[in-house]
Scaffold this active site. Structure first.
Site, PDB file in Angstrom:
ATOM      1  N   SER A  11     -12.371  18.197  -5.405  1.00  0.00           N
ATOM      2  CA  SER A  11     -11.467  17.339  -4.638  1.00  0.00           C
ATOM      3  C   SER A  11     -10.822  16.287  -5.532  1.00  0.00           C
ATOM      4  O   SER A  11      -9.611  16.080  -5.492  1.00  0.00           O
ATOM      5  CB  SER A  11     -12.231  16.662  -3.497  1.00  0.00           C
ATOM      6  OG  SER A  11     -12.719  17.611  -2.592  1.00  0.00           O
ATOM      7  N   GLU A  12     -11.637  15.583  -6.309  1.00  0.00           N
ATOM      8  CA  GLU A  12     -11.112  14.643  -7.296  1.00  0.00           C
ATOM      9  C   GLU A  12     -11.972  14.668  -8.546  1.00  0.00           C
ATOM     10  O   GLU A  12     -13.187  14.908  -8.474  1.00  0.00           O
ATOM     11  CB  GLU A  12     -11.068  13.192  -6.774  1.00  0.00           C
ATOM     12  CG  GLU A  12      -9.879  12.879  -5.887  1.00  0.00           C
ATOM     13  CD  GLU A  12     -10.145  13.165  -4.439  1.00  0.00           C
ATOM     14  OE1 GLU A  12      -9.175  13.151  -3.644  1.00  0.00           O
ATOM     15  OE2 GLU A  12     -11.311  13.416  -4.087  1.00  0.00           O
ATOM     16  N   THR A  13     -11.338  14.427  -9.674  1.00  0.00           N
ATOM     17  CA  THR A  13     -12.024  14.221 -10.944  1.00  0.00           C
ATOM     18  C   THR A  13     -11.667  12.827 -11.431  1.00  0.00           C
ATOM     19  O   THR A  13     -10.499  12.436 -11.401  1.00  0.00           O
ATOM     20  CB  THR A  13     -11.599  15.272 -11.987  1.00  0.00           C
ATOM     21  OG1 THR A  13     -11.893  16.576 -11.482  1.00  0.00           O
ATOM     22  CG2 THR A  13     -12.321  15.070 -13.302  1.00  0.00           C
ATOM     23  N   HIS A  49     -15.486   8.794  -3.179  1.00  0.00           N
ATOM     24  CA  HIS A  49     -16.667   9.483  -3.691  1.00  0.00           C
ATOM     25  C   HIS A  49     -16.620   9.667  -5.204  1.00  0.00           C
ATOM     26  O   HIS A  49     -17.666   9.686  -5.852  1.00  0.00           O
ATOM     27  CB  HIS A  49     -16.915  10.811  -2.955  1.00  0.00           C
ATOM     28  CG  HIS A  49     -15.879  11.864  -3.105  1.00  0.00           C
ATOM     29  ND1 HIS A  49     -14.816  11.983  -2.270  1.00  0.00           N
ATOM     30  CD2 HIS A  49     -15.767  12.872  -3.989  1.00  0.00           C
ATOM     31  CE1 HIS A  49     -14.079  13.029  -2.626  1.00  0.00           C
ATOM     32  NE2 HIS A  49     -14.625  13.577  -3.666  1.00  0.00           N
TER      33      HIS A  49
END
Length: 253
Positions: A11-13, A49
């Site tokens: 989803s995100e890095t 997150h």
């Protein structure tokens, strides 16, 4: 960073750079960092997150001794403190959703999540992060869990025209104050499992409806995420959660 995030396909890095320390021990000694987040297709303004994961790694894997970390981001300066019982307390800007004109595009977006649009459904758009909040007062937490969105090419195009990055479906809970799910194909995420940034929008949304400022929330994705959320001022919300390390590795550039 775009290429690495696309390769990770999560989803995100998150990417961090020490700001107030240098040398071989900079990550252990710094308390101020630059922080950026990338989905597989976009850079985003805020990600909860990935900030939680970043702080966990700095505190527990790298050995940073600070009691509070501060991050310079596209959403301004964010703070993360060591909380009680392993919690990490993140302070983010509050982003209260505002009413939107119910256009055909908005109706199509709502229908793509709930299967149909009807006039009792509440819709709001957060001005900073561009999350579209959709609340059906007749829906409960089980309905949220069982949602099966059908974001067609037409609905995707409608979302682009409205300018959303994701749609949040939410409902009042029984054991939890509220439940939610977050769908963001407009930034390359079909469904985000746990979204701290969405709770900067959900907390003020539920504040007036539940007459409280502290919430226990569940994001009812398949993975499920539990969050403690507190409105700490007129401008900020604290989102608290726990993290664990599931794998470690090296990238060769």
């Amino acid at each position: 960073m775009f290429q690495i995030a696309a390769e990770m396909n999560l989803s995100e890095t998150a990417f961090i750079i020490p700001k107030n320390a240098s040398g071989p021990n900079a990550f252990q000694e710094a308390s101020q960092f630059g922080l950026r987040w990338f989905t597989p297709t976009e850079e985003v303004k805020l990600c909860g997150h990935a900030t939680l994961a970043t702080s966990y790694v700095l505190f527990n894997k790298i050995g940073n001794k600070s009691t509070e970390l501060r991050f310079d981001t596209l959403s301004g300066e964010l703070a993360v403190r060591r909380g009680l019982d392993g919690l990490l307390d993140m302070t983010f800007p509050l982003d209260a959703p505002e009413p939107v004109e119910i256009t055909d595009d908005v109706k199509l977006l709502v229908a793509s999540i709930y299967g149909e649009y009807h006039e009792s459904i509440e819709v709001g758009l957060s001005p900073s992060l561009n999350y579209l909040v959709v609340h059906d007062p007749d829906a409960n937490e089980t309905d949220i869990v069982n949602l099966d969105p059908n974001i067609t090419p037409e609905a995707y195009a409608a979302g682009k025209r409205v300018g959303v990055i994701a749609v949040i479906a939410t409902a009042k809970g029984t054991q939890k104050d509220f439940h939610s799910r977050v769908f963001g194909p407009w930034v390359g995420i079909a469904e985000d499992p746990v979204t701290g940034s969405a709770h900067t929008v959900l907390a003020p949304f539920w504040q007036g409806r539940l007459s409280k400022k502290s919430f226990s929330a569940e994001q009812s994705s398949k993975r499920v995420g539990h969050l403690e959320v507190d409105i700490v001022s007129d401008t900020h919300v604290q989102v608290s959660g726990k993290a664990v390390a599931v794998f470690e590795g090296y990238i060769t550039l």
